[in-house]
Design an enzyme around this catalytic site. Structure first.
Site, PDB file in Angstrom:
ATOM      1  N   ASP A 110       1.023  -1.104  -0.025  1.00  0.00           N
ATOM      2  CA  ASP A 110      -0.053  -0.098  -0.045  1.00  0.00           C
ATOM      3  C   ASP A 110       0.932   1.223  -0.158  1.00  0.00           C
ATOM      4  O   ASP A 110       1.958   1.187   0.533  1.00  0.00           O
ATOM      5  CB  ASP A 110      -0.994   0.000   1.254  1.00  0.00           C
ATOM      6  CG  ASP A 110      -1.848  -1.020   1.102  1.00  0.00           C
ATOM      7  OD1 ASP A 110      -2.149  -1.749   0.243  1.00  0.00           O
ATOM      8  OD2 ASP A 110      -2.241  -1.727   2.285  1.00  0.00           O
TER       9      ASP A 110
HETATM   10  N1  URA Z   1      -1.171  -5.899   4.004  1.00  0.00           N
HETATM   11  C1  URA Z   1      -1.622  -4.742   4.009  1.00  0.00           C
HETATM   12  O1  URA Z   1      -2.790  -4.368   4.418  1.00  0.00           O
HETATM   13  N2  URA Z   1      -0.931  -3.629   3.305  1.00  0.00           N
HETATM   14  C2  URA Z   1       0.160  -4.019   2.591  1.00  0.00           C
HETATM   15  O2  URA Z   1       0.990  -3.006   1.964  1.00  0.00           O
HETATM   16  C3  URA Z   1       0.809  -5.202   2.772  1.00  0.00           C
HETATM   17  C4  URA Z   1      -0.020  -6.289   3.189  1.00  0.00           C
END
Ligand code: URA
Length: 232
Positions: A106
């Site tokens: 993310d």
């Molecule tokens: N899980 C999440 O919620 N976000 C990420 O960036 C990676 C794994």
């Protein structure tokens, strides 16, 4: 059939970590063999059929490329974006435009991002059946309790996908921090798993995928994987 030609110095820079200007020295030091003979000029023409060897290693234009990056916050896991810097903007490699991302993070998640042009390798890394651990350090807004460990190990039902998450290993490090290892990568998986307990993830950092660890790499830095790391 007409074959594409390229200058030796360009070919070397595209297939190694040496730059176009480094190639002059490599030629002078007789470290490059072209079809079995020492290269005599950086301007020498090579084609896809030419056998180029540097320090005993055969160079091929279609050599796969494997990279790791320590992604900073605010950098998007995409190869193009109109608004944000992308992970590709942080990579320096002549063939970086061939790369794709193996397991996105993310926008505000930091840490290990793998990139390659080898589709078979990225599928292998991503498949839950491979059981390769993706390990994260997590900081949450509410105190952690032992109950999480058992629930994460049992799996959590995700209604949207109609699946139960694979057993995950949670190690509580302090009241608000934990280390979590998963073998899969569903959309926002870590945030949704803590969301089951209505506990917001405040910071998320991927530290490793299998034996590939981001430790030692500065924020925003990248480097090619070693052979040992590629065989994770
Ligand atoms: N899980 C999440 O919620 N976000 C990420 O960036 C990676 C794994």
């Amino acid at each position: 059939m007409k074959s594409k030609t390229s200058r030796l110095d360009r070919f070397v820079s595209q297939n190694t970590d040496f730059s176009i200007s480094d190639t002059r020295l490599l030629v002078a030091q007789k470290r490059i063999l072209v079809d079995g003979l020492p290269a005599y000029s950086v301007q020498q023409k090579v084609t896809q059929f030419t056998h180029v060897v540097l320090d005993g290693r055969c160079l091929k234009n279609n050599d796969p490329v494997y990279f790791m990056l320590n992604k900073p916050k605010g950098v998007v896991s995409a190869t193009k974006d109109l608004k944000h810097r992308t992970v590709l903007d942080l990579i320096q490699h002549p063939r970086k435009n061939e790369l794709h991302i193996v397991g996105r993070l993310d926008l505000n998640t930091t840490g290990l991002v793998l990139l390659t042009n080898d589709g078979a390798w990225s599928r292998l890394i991503s498949l839950p059946e491979t059981k390769l651990a993706k390990t994260y350090e997590v900081t949450v807004s509410e105190p952690l309790i032992d109950e999480y460990v058992a629930v994460f190990r049992e799996g959590i039902y995700f209604a949207y996908e109609n699946i139960t998450t694979q057993p995950a290993c949670l190690e509580i490090l302090s009241e608000y921090t934990a280390r979590l290892s998963l073998v899969e990568g569903k959309y926002h998986q870590v945030k949704r798993m803590f969301g089951y307990f209505r506990n917001e993830v405040l910071a998320l950092h991927r530290v490793s995928v299998g034996n590939i660890s981001v430790a030692g790499l500065g924020v925003g830095e990248s480097r090619p994987l070693t052979e040992k790391e590629r065989c994770c």
